[in-house]
Scaffold this active site. Sequence first.
Site, PDB file in Angstrom:
ATOM      1  N   GLY A  45       0.835  -1.190   0.000  1.00 31.23           N
ATOM      2  CA  GLY A  45       0.000   0.000   0.000  1.00 31.23           C
ATOM      3  C   GLY A  45       0.873   1.243   0.000  1.00 31.23           C
ATOM      4  O   GLY A  45       2.079   1.161   0.283  1.00 31.23           O
ATOM      5  N   GLN A  50       2.395  10.111   2.005  1.00 31.91           N
ATOM      6  CA  GLN A  50       3.733   9.514   2.095  1.00 31.91           C
ATOM      7  C   GLN A  50       4.658   9.999   0.973  1.00 31.91           C
ATOM      8  O   GLN A  50       5.873   9.852   1.071  1.00 31.91           O
ATOM      9  CB  GLN A  50       3.653   7.979   2.071  1.00 31.91           C
ATOM     10  N   CYS A  94       5.768  -0.124   7.662  1.00 29.95           N
ATOM     11  CA  CYS A  94       5.363   1.113   6.976  1.00 29.95           C
ATOM     12  C   CYS A  94       6.555   1.607   6.166  1.00 29.95           C
ATOM     13  O   CYS A  94       7.682   1.637   6.677  1.00 29.95           O
ATOM     14  CB  CYS A  94       4.943   2.169   8.003  1.00 29.95           C
ATOM     15  N   LEU A  95       6.291   1.980   4.921  1.00 33.59           N
ATOM     16  CA  LEU A  95       7.394   2.429   4.060  1.00 33.59           C
ATOM     17  C   LEU A  95       7.983   3.744   4.551  1.00 33.59           C
ATOM     18  O   LEU A  95       9.096   4.099   4.171  1.00 33.59           O
ATOM     19  CB  LEU A  95       6.909   2.545   2.605  1.00 33.59           C
ATOM     20  N   HIS A 136      -4.681   0.778   7.554  1.00 33.36           N
ATOM     21  CA  HIS A 136      -3.370   1.421   7.728  1.00 33.36           C
ATOM     22  C   HIS A 136      -3.266   2.633   6.784  1.00 33.36           C
ATOM     23  O   HIS A 136      -2.813   3.704   7.192  1.00 33.36           O
ATOM     24  CB  HIS A 136      -2.286   0.372   7.415  1.00 33.36           C
ATOM     25  N   GLU A 137      -3.714   2.460   5.530  1.00 36.24           N
ATOM     26  CA  GLU A 137      -3.617   3.554   4.547  1.00 36.24           C
ATOM     27  C   GLU A 137      -4.598   4.682   4.876  1.00 36.24           C
ATOM     28  O   GLU A 137      -4.259   5.857   4.733  1.00 36.24           O
ATOM     29  CB  GLU A 137      -3.853   3.029   3.123  1.00 36.24           C
ATOM     30  N   HIS A 140      -3.178   6.901   7.347  1.00 40.62           N
ATOM     31  CA  HIS A 140      -2.235   7.883   6.781  1.00 40.62           C
ATOM     32  C   HIS A 140      -2.969   9.150   6.344  1.00 40.62           C
ATOM     33  O   HIS A 140      -2.454  10.253   6.484  1.00 40.62           O
ATOM     34  CB  HIS A 140      -1.507   7.300   5.563  1.00 40.62           C
TER      35      HIS A 140
HETATM   36  O1  K1U Z   1       1.620   2.379   4.021  1.00 42.59           O
HETATM   37  C1  K1U Z   1       2.705   1.838   3.876  1.00 42.59           C
HETATM   38  O2  K1U Z   1       3.697   2.322   4.372  1.00 42.59           O
HETATM   39  C2  K1U Z   1       2.808   0.548   3.125  1.00 42.59           C
HETATM   40  C3  K1U Z   1       2.791  -0.666   4.039  1.00 42.59           C
HETATM   41  C4  K1U Z   1       1.372  -1.163   4.159  1.00 42.59           C
HETATM   42  C5  K1U Z   1       1.095  -2.206   5.164  1.00 42.59           C
HETATM   43  C6  K1U Z   1       1.902  -3.258   5.431  1.00 42.59           C
HETATM   44  C7  K1U Z   1       1.582  -4.207   6.368  1.00 42.59           C
HETATM   45  C8  K1U Z   1       0.423  -4.130   7.032  1.00 42.59           C
HETATM   46  C9  K1U Z   1      -0.376  -3.067   6.779  1.00 42.59           C
HETATM   47  C10 K1U Z   1      -0.056  -2.117   5.850  1.00 42.59           C
HETATM   48  C11 K1U Z   1       3.696  -1.711   3.420  1.00 42.59           C
HETATM   49  O3  K1U Z   1       3.459  -2.178   2.351  1.00 42.59           O
HETATM   50  S1  K1U Z   1       5.080  -2.208   4.327  1.00 42.59           S
HETATM   51  C12 K1U Z   1       5.798  -3.512   3.334  1.00 42.59           C
HETATM   52  C13 K1U Z   1       5.076  -4.804   3.443  1.00 42.59           C
HETATM   53  O4  K1U Z   1       4.411  -5.026   4.410  1.00 42.59           O
HETATM   54  C14 K1U Z   1       5.195  -5.832   2.406  1.00 42.59           C
HETATM   55  C15 K1U Z   1       6.108  -5.725   1.399  1.00 42.59           C
HETATM   56  C16 K1U Z   1       6.184  -6.715   0.421  1.00 42.59           C
HETATM   57  C17 K1U Z   1       5.340  -7.785   0.466  1.00 42.59           C
HETATM   58  C18 K1U Z   1       4.424  -7.891   1.484  1.00 42.59           C
HETATM   59  C19 K1U Z   1       4.358  -6.909   2.461  1.00 42.59           C
HETATM   60 ZN    ZN Z   2       2.409   3.234   6.205  1.00 34.75          ZN
END
Ligand code: K1U
Ligand code: ZN
Length: 199
Positions: A45, A50, A94-95, A136-137, A140
Site C-alpha cells: 500500500g 507519504q 510502513c514504508l 493502515h492507509e 495515513h
Molecule cells: O503504508 C505503507 O507504508 C505501506 C505498508 C502497508 C502495510 C503493510 C503491512 C500491514 C499493513 C499495511 C507496506 O506495504 S510495508 C511492506 C510490506 O508489508 C510488504 C512488502 C512486500 C510484500 C508484502 C508486504
Molecule cells: Zn504506512
Amino acid sequence: MIRPILLYPDPRLRQVAAPVTEVTDEIRTLAQDMLETMYAAPGVGLAAPQVGLLLRLFVMDCVKEEGAPPRPLVLINPEILWTSDETSVYEEGCLSLPGEYAEVRRPARVRMRWRDLDQNEHEEEFAGLWATCAQHELDHLNGKLFIDHVGPIKRQLITRRMEKLKRERAREAAQKGAGSGAALSGSAGNNASSRLVSR
Ligand code: K1U
Ligand code: ZN
C-alpha cells in the site's frame, strides 16, 4: 516515475489530507507513480501523504500468491462504512518507517466506499491483509501511523531509532552531494582526480 517516500518523523505525515475534488491529469499521474513506487519499494500500500501530497488517495495491492495476477487499486476519497466486531492482529510495517514493525490489532473486516480514476463509485468488504492495509492507509490520510496503535514505550523507541536513521540518511546525502560537487568541479579538467571520478 518512482517518487521519494517521506520518512517519519516528518510533519506532513501528521496532517489530515484534503478530499480530491476533481480527477485531473495530475491525479492520474500521481496514482500511476504511487503504484510504481509501491511495487518498487516493495510494499502492499501507499498513501498520497507519504509522497508529500496531502490528498485523500491511496493505492494498494495485497495479492501475495505466487503467480496470481496483480490487483492494483486506486482509492480516491475512501470511507469506512462498517467494521467487524471481530479483530485480528498483524505485524505491520510502513514504508515511511523502514525496518520498524509492530503488532497492531484492528477490525478483521471492513466495508469501504471510494471512487476510482474514472469517478466510478465502489463498495467492497475487505478481509485479511486487504482489511489491515486499507485501515493502515486510511490512517495515513488522517495523519495517523501504525505506531499510534502501540504502547508509549515502543512508540518512543521506534521514534528515536527513526530520528537516528534520518540523521544518518541526511549525513550520507550531504557526503554524496559534496562528492558529486567535487566531481563536477573536476570534470572539466584533465587531471588525476577527474579521471578517478569518471571510472
Ligand atoms: O503504508 C505503507 O507504508 C505501506 C505498508 C502497508 C502495510 C503493510 C503491512 C500491514 C499493513 C499495511 C507496506 O506495504 S510495508 C511492506 C510490506 O508489508 C510488504 C512488502 C512486500 C510484500 C508484502 C508486504
Ligand atoms: Zn504506512
